[in-house]
Every structure is written in C-alpha cells, then in structure tokens.
Write a protein that holds these residues in place. Structure first.
Motif, PDB file in Angstrom:
ATOM      1  N   ALA A   1       0.673  -1.117   0.051  1.00 61.13           N
ATOM      2  CA  ALA A   1      -0.109  -0.226  -0.094  1.00 61.13           C
ATOM      3  C   ALA A   1       0.759   1.316  -0.588  1.00 61.13           C
ATOM      4  CB  ALA A   1      -1.059   0.148   1.050  1.00 61.13           C
ATOM      5  N   ILE A   2       2.144   1.080   0.881  1.00 63.88           N
ATOM      6  CA  ILE A   2       2.865   2.328   1.052  1.00 63.88           C
ATOM      7  C   ILE A   2       3.273   2.887  -0.609  1.00 63.88           C
ATOM      8  CG2 ILE A   2       4.942   3.589   2.495  1.00 63.88           C
ATOM      9  CD1 ILE A   2       3.690   2.377   4.716  1.00 63.88           C
ATOM     10  N   ALA A   3       3.815   1.577  -0.693  1.00 64.94           N
ATOM     11  CA  ALA A   3       4.878   1.651  -1.975  1.00 64.94           C
ATOM     12  C   ALA A   3       3.806   2.022  -3.230  1.00 64.94           C
ATOM     13  CB  ALA A   3       6.128   0.347  -2.502  1.00 64.94           C
ATOM     14  N   ILE A   4       2.957   1.849  -3.585  1.00 65.67           N
ATOM     15  CA  ILE A   4       1.962   2.349  -4.421  1.00 65.67           C
ATOM     16  C   ILE A   4       1.760   3.754  -4.547  1.00 65.67           C
ATOM     17  CG2 ILE A   4      -0.252   2.168  -5.218  1.00 65.67           C
ATOM     18  CD1 ILE A   4      -1.282   0.017  -4.713  1.00 65.67           C
ATOM     19  N   VAL A   5       1.765   4.219  -3.400  1.00 70.81           N
ATOM     20  CA  VAL A   5       1.625   5.704  -3.380  1.00 70.81           C
ATOM     21  C   VAL A   5       2.556   6.127  -3.324  1.00 70.81           C
ATOM     22  CG1 VAL A   5       0.851   8.079  -1.268  1.00 70.81           C
ATOM     23  CG2 VAL A   5      -0.233   5.659  -1.323  1.00 70.81           C
ATOM     24  N   VAL A   6       3.954   6.000  -2.453  1.00 70.08           N
ATOM     25  CA  VAL A   6       5.232   6.666  -2.616  1.00 70.08           C
ATOM     26  C   VAL A   6       6.096   5.611  -3.453  1.00 70.08           C
ATOM     27  CG1 VAL A   6       7.196   6.960  -1.312  1.00 70.08           C
ATOM     28  CG2 VAL A   6       4.813   6.923  -0.277  1.00 70.08           C
ATOM     29  N   LEU A   7       6.206   5.035  -4.397  1.00 65.19           N
ATOM     30  CA  LEU A   7       7.266   4.778  -5.124  1.00 65.19           C
ATOM     31  C   LEU A   7       6.156   4.539  -6.766  1.00 65.19           C
ATOM     32  CD1 LEU A   7       8.776   2.054  -3.148  1.00 65.19           C
ATOM     33  CD2 LEU A   7       9.836   4.186  -3.205  1.00 65.19           C
ATOM     34  N   GLY A   8       5.272   4.321  -6.241  1.00 64.05           N
ATOM     35  CA  GLY A   8       4.856   4.236  -7.926  1.00 64.05           C
ATOM     36  C   GLY A   8       4.478   2.783  -7.818  1.00 64.05           C
ATOM     37  N   GLU A   9       4.950   1.736  -6.857  1.00 68.00           N
ATOM     38  CA  GLU A   9       5.567   0.556  -7.833  1.00 68.00           C
ATOM     39  C   GLU A   9       3.966  -0.383  -8.031  1.00 68.00           C
ATOM     40  OE1 GLU A   9       7.080  -2.317  -5.230  1.00 68.00           O
ATOM     41  OE2 GLU A   9       9.611  -1.049  -5.242  1.00 68.00           O
ATOM     42  N   PRO A  10       3.230  -0.767  -9.205  1.00 64.27           N
ATOM     43  CA  PRO A  10       2.453  -1.511  -9.843  1.00 64.27           C
ATOM     44  C   PRO A  10       2.206  -2.694  -8.405  1.00 64.27           C
ATOM     45  CG  PRO A  10       4.090  -1.463 -11.239  1.00 64.27           C
ATOM     46  CD  PRO A  10       5.000  -0.952 -10.731  1.00 64.27           C
ATOM     47  N   VAL A  11       1.475  -3.257  -8.167  1.00 62.51           N
ATOM     48  CA  VAL A  11       1.096  -4.708  -7.609  1.00 62.51           C
ATOM     49  C   VAL A  11       0.334  -5.616  -8.948  1.00 62.51           C
ATOM     50  CG1 VAL A  11       0.199  -5.462  -5.846  1.00 62.51           C
ATOM     51  CG2 VAL A  11       0.719  -3.569  -5.696  1.00 62.51           C
ATOM     52  N   HIS A  12       0.790  -6.349  -8.730  1.00 63.90           N
ATOM     53  CA  HIS A  12       0.642  -7.281  -9.611  1.00 63.90           C
ATOM     54  C   HIS A  12       0.117  -8.607  -9.097  1.00 63.90           C
ATOM     55  CE1 HIS A  12       2.872  -5.655 -12.992  1.00 63.90           C
ATOM     56  NE2 HIS A  12       3.560  -5.556 -12.702  1.00 63.90           N
ATOM     57  N   GLN A  13      -1.062  -9.153  -9.696  1.00 64.94           N
ATOM     58  CA  GLN A  13      -2.223 -10.434  -9.589  1.00 64.94           C
ATOM     59  C   GLN A  13      -0.800 -11.724  -8.916  1.00 64.94           C
ATOM     60  OE1 GLN A  13      -3.324 -13.342 -12.872  1.00 64.94           O
ATOM     61  NE2 GLN A  13      -5.260 -13.355 -11.245  1.00 64.94           N
ATOM     62  N   PHE A  14       0.228 -11.705  -9.512  1.00 61.62           N
ATOM     63  CA  PHE A  14       1.227 -12.820  -8.770  1.00 61.62           C
ATOM     64  C   PHE A  14       1.648 -12.334  -7.817  1.00 61.62           C
ATOM     65  CE2 PHE A  14       3.996  -9.798 -11.642  1.00 61.62           C
ATOM     66  CZ  PHE A  14       4.761  -9.247 -10.506  1.00 61.62           C
ATOM     67  N   HIS A  15       1.702 -10.733  -7.278  1.00 59.27           N
ATOM     68  CA  HIS A  15       2.656 -10.580  -6.048  1.00 59.27           C
ATOM     69  C   HIS A  15       0.806 -10.671  -5.424  1.00 59.27           C
ATOM     70  CE1 HIS A  15       4.525  -6.743  -8.094  1.00 59.27           C
ATOM     71  NE2 HIS A  15       5.708  -7.687  -7.208  1.00 59.27           N
ATOM     72  N   VAL A  16       0.321 -10.687  -5.267  1.00 58.37           N
ATOM     73  CA  VAL A  16      -0.808 -10.926  -4.310  1.00 58.37           C
ATOM     74  C   VAL A  16      -1.379 -12.656  -4.219  1.00 58.37           C
ATOM     75  CG1 VAL A  16      -3.920 -10.768  -4.358  1.00 58.37           C
ATOM     76  CG2 VAL A  16      -2.568  -8.677  -5.210  1.00 58.37           C
ATOM     77  N   ILE A  17      -1.112 -13.476  -5.869  1.00 60.19           N
ATOM     78  CA  ILE A  17      -1.235 -14.973  -5.421  1.00 60.19           C
ATOM     79  C   ILE A  17      -0.043 -15.926  -4.624  1.00 60.19           C
ATOM     80  CG2 ILE A  17      -1.819 -16.999  -6.607  1.00 60.19           C
ATOM     81  CD1 ILE A  17      -2.811 -15.608  -9.023  1.00 60.19           C
ATOM     82  N   GLY A  18       1.324 -15.243  -5.042  1.00 57.82           N
ATOM     83  CA  GLY A  18       2.381 -15.770  -4.428  1.00 57.82           C
ATOM     84  C   GLY A  18       2.802 -14.850  -3.033  1.00 57.82           C
ATOM     85  N   GLY A  19       2.011 -13.680  -2.854  1.00 58.66           N
ATOM     86  CA  GLY A  19       1.883 -13.821  -1.098  1.00 58.66           C
ATOM     87  C   GLY A  19       1.393 -14.396  -0.718  1.00 58.66           C
ATOM     88  N   VAL A  20       0.178 -14.160  -1.063  1.00 59.37           N
ATOM     89  CA  VAL A  20      -0.930 -14.913   0.142  1.00 59.37           C
ATOM     90  C   VAL A  20      -0.449 -16.959   0.922  1.00 59.37           C
ATOM     91  CG1 VAL A  20      -3.045 -16.349  -0.166  1.00 59.37           C
ATOM     92  CG2 VAL A  20      -3.369 -13.975  -0.874  1.00 59.37           C
ATOM     93  N   ILE A  21       0.280 -17.305  -0.780  1.00 62.00           N
ATOM     94  CA  ILE A  21       0.367 -18.965  -0.642  1.00 62.00           C
ATOM     95  C   ILE A  21       1.740 -18.366   0.522  1.00 62.00           C
ATOM     96  CG2 ILE A  21       1.622 -20.598  -1.981  1.00 62.00           C
ATOM     97  CD1 ILE A  21       0.318 -20.092  -4.276  1.00 62.00           C
ATOM     98  N   VAL A  22       3.065 -17.841   0.647  1.00 59.82           N
ATOM     99  CA  VAL A  22       2.958 -17.697   1.352  1.00 59.82           C
ATOM    100  C   VAL A  22       2.857 -17.198   2.970  1.00 59.82           C
ATOM    101  CG1 VAL A  22       5.374 -16.534   2.040  1.00 59.82           C
ATOM    102  CG2 VAL A  22       5.446 -16.898  -0.251  1.00 59.82           C
TER     103      VAL A  22
END
Length: 303
Positions: free
Chosen positions: A258-279
């Motif tokens: 959430a902070i990276a989206i606002v401050v860095l403009g980093e996109p959060v892709h589907q693989f971030h969500v899926i991989g993060g949830v599995i981890v």
C-alpha cells in the motif's frame, strides 16, 4: 481499551513497512554500509538519552555478555540491514516484504537443529507451501522461467537476509541475555556500530555523503524504525505475548504494498497477490499446526 494492545504490533509493522519503502528510496542514493552506519549512530544516540545511565550502572553484566551481544548485533543490525539495503537495488518493496514475512517460519525451521525443537506437521506443510508461493512470486507467475533465467539477485539477497534474521531470533532465544530488554538492544546496537565503522570507512566517499535526499531516510531508519518500532513491538509482546504478535508479521506485505503504491508508484500485479497469499498461508500453517511429525509417523505405523 481492549483494542489498545493490538495497536502496538500493528503500529510496529506499519513502521517496518515504511522502512522497507525507505530502503527502496535509498537505493542508488547512498551505500548500504553507509546508511546502516548512519542509522546506528542516530539510534544509539537516541537510546543513550534513556538507556545510557542504566546501562552504565549495569556495565559488569554487559562485559560478561559482550560476545553474545556482538554476534546478535552483527546479525540483526549489520548483516540483515546491509543485505536489505543491497537487495533494494534490484527488487521491489513488495517482494522484500514478502521475504521478510518468512522470518517466523524460518525461525521455527532453524529451531529444529539449533534448539532441538521437534519438527511439526505445520512446519513441513507450511514450508512447502511457502516455497511454492515464493517460486510463483519471484517468477512473476511463470515458474518455468526460473529454469532459464534464475532468481533475481535482490530476491536471493532478501532470502539470505530473512535467514539471517531468523538465526538472530533463534540465538536470542538460546542465549537469553540477562539484561533488561532496552539495555540488550542498546548493547547490540553499540556493538553493531563498532562493527560497521570499518565498512563505513571502506565505502567510496560519493556513497556516504549526507544531503537533503538522504537525511530524511536516515532519520526514519535511525529514529522511527530503530527506536520507536522496537518500543511498540516490546509493548505488544508484553500485552499479547510473542506468539500472538508474530501473527502481525503477515500484515507486512499488505502495508508495504500500500505504501509502495503511493510513495514509489510500484504496481502490484496479480502474481504479487497470489504468491504473497500462498507464502503467508504457509507461515500461518507452521504457526497453527503443531502436531509433532513423529506422532504422525507412529499413528501411521500403528494402522
């Protein structure tokens, strides 16, 4: 009032997420060894204000445990931090947070050989699940790519950093420094500062200059992340216990993204969500299912 104890670990993890973003911001601005050294200078200076006198009065206890404090300080405040700053140059803040969230699982894993803890079903299943999630994450959702391109340097460095911090947690539990919590942290920080000084001197001058860009980052890392964050975490452990506080580590990737989206403009892709949830599911399994593997084997043999 029932909500207040839960605010402490939540605020601690929020500050930790901000520190991950600060690590990304510092990449290519200042050397990893330099920012680690500067944050230790600031952190020890601030802690001296309220820990210095009690620590001096307890100096004989410090001398007896100097070797342990030096090892602990090196692992958590030198090696882990330097590896994190170095990893920030070639990986995203979200990936860094996911790898850091592995620390509770890795701590349980290392406790088996180093502390003699009994391996559990949750450790086995959660470890495999988290490994699958990491592979999915670092491959961008295409695991077969790893067979050709391998893992990114930043992701590998963050995995090593997470192992280092897990080792710190295991040794802290094994040695149990006979010092009050803040004095132990202060002693570790002083040892880490001394250890980092030669590395700081070896850093090229252009990578250790202080300017308007790096000073706010050092202020956050050395003040908020190194002093206020431990205060909130220690208070949370006192109120809720270490086990319940460890669960809040699962919030780190969420807050960081959430902070990276606002401050860095980093996109959060589907693989971030899926991989993060599995981890995180794997980490939760390791904490939730504590039946010893030996008991499962005995039951299977009996049948």
């Amino acid at each position: 009032m029932r909500i207040v104890p839960y605010l402490y670990p939540t605020l601690a993890i929020l500050l930790w997420a901000g520190n991950v973003v600060v690590s990304r911001l510092s990449a290519h601005m200042i050397g990893p060894q330099a920012i680690t050294f500067y944050r230790l200078v600031l952190a020890t200076s601030l802690m001296t204000l309220f820990v210095g006198l009690p620590a001096w009065r307890n100096r004989l206890a410090f001398r007896r445990q100097l070797a342990e404090l030096a090892v602990l300080g090196f692992l958590a405040m030198c090696l882990f931090q330097s590896l994190s700053y170095l990893a920030a140059e070639t990986t995203s803040a979200t990936n860094m947070a996911v790898f850091t969230a592995l620390v509770p699982l890795l701590t349980v894993l290392l406790s088996v050989p180093l502390l003699g803890d009994t391996p559990t079903t949750g450790l086995l299943g959660g470890g495999l699940l988290s490994l699958g999630g990491l592979i999915y994450l670092v491959s961008g959702g295409h695991p077969l790519i790893l067979a050709h391109g391998g893992i990114h340097a930043g992701d590998l460095l963050m995995l090593i950093a997470a192992l280092v911090y897990a080792l710190y947690g295991v040794l802290l539990k094994r040695w149990r420094p006979k010092l009050p919590g803040w004095q132990s942290t202060y002693g570790q920080a002083l040892c880490a500062l001394a250890i980092m000084f030669p590395a700081f001197l070896a850093t090229p001058p252009e990578l250790r200059q202080l300017d308007a860009r790096t000073l706010p980052l050092i202020a956050y890392a050395g003040g908020l992340a190194s002093v206020l964050l431990p205060f909130f975490w220690i208070r949370g452990v006192e109120q809720l216990g270490p086990g319940r506080c460890a669960i809040f580590m699962n919030l780190l990737p969420v807050f960081t993204a959430a902070i990276a989206i606002v401050v860095l403009g980093e996109p959060v892709h589907q693989f971030h969500v899926i991989g993060g949830v599995i981890v995180l599911a794997g980490v939760a399994c390791a904490q939730r299912f504590r039946q010893p593997l030996s008991r499962v084997s005995d039951l299977a043999a009996a049948q």
